[in-house]
Design an enzyme around this catalytic site. Structure first.
Site, PDB file in Angstrom:
ATOM      1  N   HIS A  63      -8.882  31.710  38.804  1.00 23.34           N
ATOM      2  CA  HIS A  63      -8.158  32.354  39.586  1.00 23.34           C
ATOM      3  C   HIS A  63      -8.162  33.790  39.622  1.00 23.34           C
ATOM      4  CE1 HIS A  63      -5.003  31.186  37.107  1.00 23.34           C
ATOM      5  NE2 HIS A  63      -4.398  31.976  37.809  1.00 23.34           N
ATOM      6  N   HIS A  65      -5.519  35.860  38.912  1.00 25.18           N
ATOM      7  CA  HIS A  65      -4.321  36.460  38.141  1.00 25.18           C
ATOM      8  C   HIS A  65      -4.660  37.134  36.866  1.00 25.18           C
ATOM      9  CE1 HIS A  65      -1.129  34.048  40.768  1.00 25.18           C
ATOM     10  NE2 HIS A  65      -1.529  35.190  41.228  1.00 25.18           N
ATOM     11  N   ASP A  67      -3.643  37.484  33.817  1.00 24.77           N
ATOM     12  CA  ASP A  67      -3.741  36.485  32.579  1.00 24.77           C
ATOM     13  C   ASP A  67      -5.083  35.673  32.473  1.00 24.77           C
ATOM     14  OD1 ASP A  67      -2.119  35.004  34.632  1.00 24.77           O
ATOM     15  OD2 ASP A  67      -1.415  34.042  32.975  1.00 24.77           O
ATOM     16  N   HIS A  68      -5.543  35.778  33.640  1.00 23.11           N
ATOM     17  CA  HIS A  68      -6.914  34.778  33.485  1.00 23.11           C
ATOM     18  C   HIS A  68      -8.147  35.601  33.579  1.00 23.11           C
ATOM     19  CE1 HIS A  68      -4.875  30.585  33.768  1.00 23.11           C
ATOM     20  NE2 HIS A  68      -3.819  31.879  34.252  1.00 23.11           N
ATOM     21  N   HIS A 142      -2.195  26.894  44.184  1.00 27.27           N
ATOM     22  CA  HIS A 142      -1.378  27.955  43.453  1.00 27.27           C
ATOM     23  C   HIS A 142      -1.099  28.982  44.453  1.00 27.27           C
ATOM     24  CE1 HIS A 142       0.174  29.703  39.785  1.00 27.27           C
ATOM     25  NE2 HIS A 142      -0.919  30.829  39.804  1.00 27.27           N
ATOM     26  N   ASP A 212      -4.254  27.175  37.058  1.00 26.59           N
ATOM     27  CA  ASP A 212      -2.905  27.139  37.453  1.00 26.59           C
ATOM     28  C   ASP A 212      -2.702  26.219  38.682  1.00 26.59           C
ATOM     29  OD1 ASP A 212      -2.492  28.937  35.412  1.00 26.59           O
ATOM     30  OD2 ASP A 212      -1.647  30.497  36.534  1.00 26.59           O
ATOM     31  N   HIS A 271      -1.218  26.729  28.387  1.00 20.17           N
ATOM     32  CA  HIS A 271      -0.690  27.713  29.169  1.00 20.17           C
ATOM     33  C   HIS A 271       0.834  27.576  29.316  1.00 20.17           C
ATOM     34  CE1 HIS A 271       0.107  29.725  33.392  1.00 20.17           C
ATOM     35  NE2 HIS A 271      -0.902  30.460  32.892  1.00 20.17           N
TER      36      HIS A 271
END
Length: 321
Positions: A63, A65, A67-68, A142, A212, A271
């Site tokens: 996805h 976001h 941090d990914h 999510h 997530d 995570h």
């Protein structure tokens, strides 16, 4: 058969001990590998392993976001600067393609290799990365569109019938090798058929790597016949109830209950919120999961490697081993 190297196991932001999300998946049969997510700093973690960007075959982003995915652009640039020429498959939400295109234009980034982009939302059937390894995608729940990736390896193992060969006094060496490679041979005036002396068995393993997700039950069908689930466990149930539903993450309890329900033999939690990065915090998450899950449970750590063998047994060791 499948090897998993954790390049980042923190949620949201990195800490001194854990980087943000990144996971390398490799079929032990060759050096090719797949990257699941590329949080900031992922390429630094790769340099601490025996993996190379030259052998990277595909990148899957769960996805959008940061941090990914914030480490993706630098990783692609480094691959080009290191001389990569082979095309690279990128499976991700369509927003990732737009972000890369604009970033490349604004920073004048030129990549000397082709990127074959696949919008993850359009995947209807497994994508063959090579003849033995395939990837499929499954929708999650999510704050933004998020996906899990199912990695499956199917390979055949050929074993010679040694007793039959010895009974005919066929010497070891080229004749044995030819039979194992599917070639017929001549022996004492007769033509011996390879299929009469080679036993073929099919080996298959399946792992689910989740992005997530606050509804583990969405993976019920995906986990059918799976050997391993790797799922986020950002909080304990107590903390999740305090922070509320808005982050849309899972607790250790939620994932453990689901894994027990579908009888998964192996579960790796990852995570983790930075509030749990100490030994006591990870122990809390682990203890909670063990209350609800009776299979083999592991807590992910940066630069730890897990190997799933042909019969579904999971083992852990360090990246340097």
């Amino acid at each position: 058969m499948l090897q998993f190297t954790f390049l980042g196991t923190s949620s949201g932001v990195p800490s001194l001990t854990r980087n943000v999300s990144g996971l390398a998946v490799r079929h032990r049969k060759n050096k090719d590998w797949i990257l699941i997510d590329a949080g900031e700093g992922t390429q630094h973690r790769i340099q601490q392993t025996n993996l190379t960007l030259q052998n990277l075959k595909a990148i899957c982003i769960t996805h959008v976001h940061g941090d990914h995915c914030y480490g993706l652009l630098g990783l692609l640039a480094s691959a080009g600067m290191n001389g990569r020429k082979d095309a690279l498959t990128l499976i991700a939400p369509k927003e990732i393609q737009a972000w890369l295109a604009s970033s490349m234009q604004l920073t004048e980034l030129y990549l000397p290799y082709e990127i074959n982009f696949i919008d993850v939302a359009t995947i209807k059937a497994p994508i063959q990365i090579n003849p033995e390894l395939s990837i499929s995608a499954h929708s999650l729940h999510h704050r933004v569109a998020s996906y899990a990736f199912a990695i499956e390896v199917t390979q055949q193992q050929k074993k010679l019938n040694v007793d039959a060969l010895n009974a005919l006094a066929i010497p070891k060496g080229k004749l044995w090798g030819d039979l194992q490679q599917g070639k017929n041979i001549e022996w004492n005036g007769d033509v011996l058929q390879s299929q009469d002396f080679v036993e073929v068995t099919t080996q298959h393993v399946k792992a689910i790597i989740s992005g997530d997700n606050d509804q583990p039950e969405l993976l019920h069908q995906a986990c059918k016949n799976a050997d391993l689930l790797i799922h986020e466990s950002t909080y304990t149930q107590e903390t999740l109830e305090k922070v509320g539903a808005s982050p849309m993450h899972s607790s250790a309890k939620m994932v453990a209950e689901f894994a027990e329900l579908v009888r998964l033999p192996n579960l790796i939690l990852t995570h983790f919120s930075p509030r749990y990065h100490g030994a006591k915090g990870i122990a809390l998450l682990e203890q909670e999961a063990k209350q609800f899950y009776t299979g083999q449970l592991f807590m992910a750590e940066d630069l730890k490697v897990f190997e799933l063998d042909a019969v579904g047994t999971l083992a852990k060791f360090s990246a340097s081993e």
